[in-house]
Design an enzyme around this catalytic site. Sequence first.
Site, PDB file in Angstrom:
ATOM      1  N   SER A  28       0.823  -1.209   0.000  1.00 33.59           N
ATOM      2  CA  SER A  28       0.000   0.000   0.000  1.00 33.59           C
ATOM      3  C   SER A  28       0.856   1.257   0.000  1.00 33.59           C
ATOM      4  CB  SER A  28      -0.941   0.013   1.207  1.00 33.59           C
ATOM      5  OG  SER A  28      -0.217   0.203   2.411  1.00 33.59           O
ATOM      6  N   CYS A  74      -1.712   0.983  10.515  1.00 34.17           N
ATOM      7  CA  CYS A  74      -1.036  -0.321  10.547  1.00 34.17           C
ATOM      8  C   CYS A  74      -1.163  -1.090   9.233  1.00 34.17           C
ATOM      9  CB  CYS A  74      -1.603  -1.171  11.675  1.00 34.17           C
ATOM     10  SG  CYS A  74      -1.264  -0.457  13.300  1.00 34.17           S
ATOM     11  N   PRO A  75      -0.088  -1.784   8.842  1.00 33.76           N
ATOM     12  CA  PRO A  75       1.209  -1.920   9.533  1.00 33.76           C
ATOM     13  C   PRO A  75       2.176  -0.764   9.284  1.00 33.76           C
ATOM     14  CG  PRO A  75       1.230  -3.239   7.560  1.00 33.76           C
ATOM     15  CD  PRO A  75      -0.159  -2.640   7.643  1.00 33.76           C
ATOM     16  N   GLY A  76       1.781   0.194   8.434  1.00 32.79           N
ATOM     17  CA  GLY A  76       2.627   1.366   8.257  1.00 32.79           C
ATOM     18  C   GLY A  76       3.028   1.684   6.835  1.00 32.79           C
ATOM     19  N   GLY A  77       2.305   1.171   5.851  1.00 34.50           N
ATOM     20  CA  GLY A  77       2.654   1.431   4.456  1.00 34.50           C
ATOM     21  C   GLY A  77       2.667   2.912   4.109  1.00 34.50           C
ATOM     22  N   ASP A 109      -9.012   4.290  17.903  1.00 39.59           N
ATOM     23  CA  ASP A 109      -9.894   4.266  16.743  1.00 39.59           C
ATOM     24  C   ASP A 109      -9.685   5.554  15.947  1.00 39.59           C
ATOM     25  OD1 ASP A 109     -11.959   4.320  14.910  1.00 39.59           O
ATOM     26  OD2 ASP A 109     -13.514   3.734  16.338  1.00 39.59           O
ATOM     27  N   ASP A 151      -5.946   5.700   4.875  1.00 40.17           N
ATOM     28  CA  ASP A 151      -6.256   4.603   3.946  1.00 40.17           C
ATOM     29  C   ASP A 151      -6.950   3.499   4.736  1.00 40.17           C
ATOM     30  OD1 ASP A 151      -6.370   3.003   1.684  1.00 40.17           O
ATOM     31  OD2 ASP A 151      -4.361   2.188   1.981  1.00 40.17           O
ATOM     32  N   LYS A 187     -12.745   3.830  -0.728  1.00 42.68           N
ATOM     33  CA  LYS A 187     -12.978   2.505  -1.299  1.00 42.68           C
ATOM     34  C   LYS A 187     -14.237   2.541  -2.164  1.00 42.68           C
ATOM     35  CE  LYS A 187      -9.471   1.387   1.176  1.00 42.68           C
ATOM     36  NZ  LYS A 187      -8.140   1.266   0.569  1.00 42.68           N
TER      37      LYS A 187
END
Length: 360
Positions: free
Chosen positions: A187, A220-223, A259, A276, A305
């Site tokens: 990502s 997460c995970p941090g792209g 959140d 994202d 999306k």
Amino acid sequence: MINLFLFCRAGYEKECAAEIQHRAAELDIGGFVKTNKNDAYVIFQCFQAGDAAVLAQKIKLDSLIFARQMFAAKALLKNLPENDRITPIMEALSDVRNAGELRVETPDTDAAKERTTFCRKFTVPLRQKLKNSGNLLKKESSSRPIIHVCFVASGTAYVGFSFSNNSSPYPMGIPRLKMASDAPSRSTLKLDEAFIHFIPEEEKELRLSSGMNAVDLGACPGGWTYQLVRRGMFVAAIDNGAMDEGLMETGQVKHYQADGFRFEPPRKNIYWLVCDMIEKPSRVAELIEAWAINGWFKEAMFNLKLPMKSRYQDVTTILETMATVLKENEIKNFSIKCKHLYHDRDEVTVYLSLNPTQVS
């Protein structure tokens, strides 16, 4: 030129077609679309000869969501003889003079990719012939029109031109980015491409500079965090999940296990907001609107999306609603841009800038 040829992602022909029909109608240019699912291109055939060139000039490519690239094209060339494909192509390009570049392309499909080797080899003799005939300048020029020859099948091609000031710098509109070996997920390429697409090269040093503060919602995970960190920014990563250890070891990331829809930044000196999240697009848009109204960022990059059936109409409605909400809340100076980027899948990337003329 009677056709406008538009490259798009395979499976998004319907959206690309709906958009170009709408935009052509705004210019009072009549025509109809020709496309097939998963062809990765759309043809808008104008009723009047010459109108395709008008569309290619007046409709800004950057204002189209689903088209990666476009060019004005002649009627489809079929059954090009294997022993001389060049002559019919040159005849079709007889009224294009002193172009600055040649691109021999194919749509972005698995079947079409089998023709890429041919296109690369065919470019050399075709370029030389076009130079000798005056269709193409002896030396490439970025200020002159670009000749396009797109093979949609073996021996079958659309030929035409695009305006250099309204054209993607990449063949087929596709930037070729490399995946960094230490990036946490693929990502990361989405945000990398977004920065390339939306931020002018001459402004990158000012607007993507080391030391800026950024927030990544749903990190997460941090792209996406990775792209901010590699540009020297300090990032508040918001997600209940685990962050990539390598990113945390940089000392540039503070992980808030929270959140993203409820998080409120403790500090208000944020320049970039990125997001994202796999969530309903309207809900993500409302979240970004809330951050904008509160003045919690200056520029934002976020994905919407696209699970909807009427994707073009729904995206347009969301963007129009966002503009209305911002204006109703006394935010007058802003810019919203949207693109279905190459590294996007069933999603679009939106760029929102508040006070776009005031960068600090």
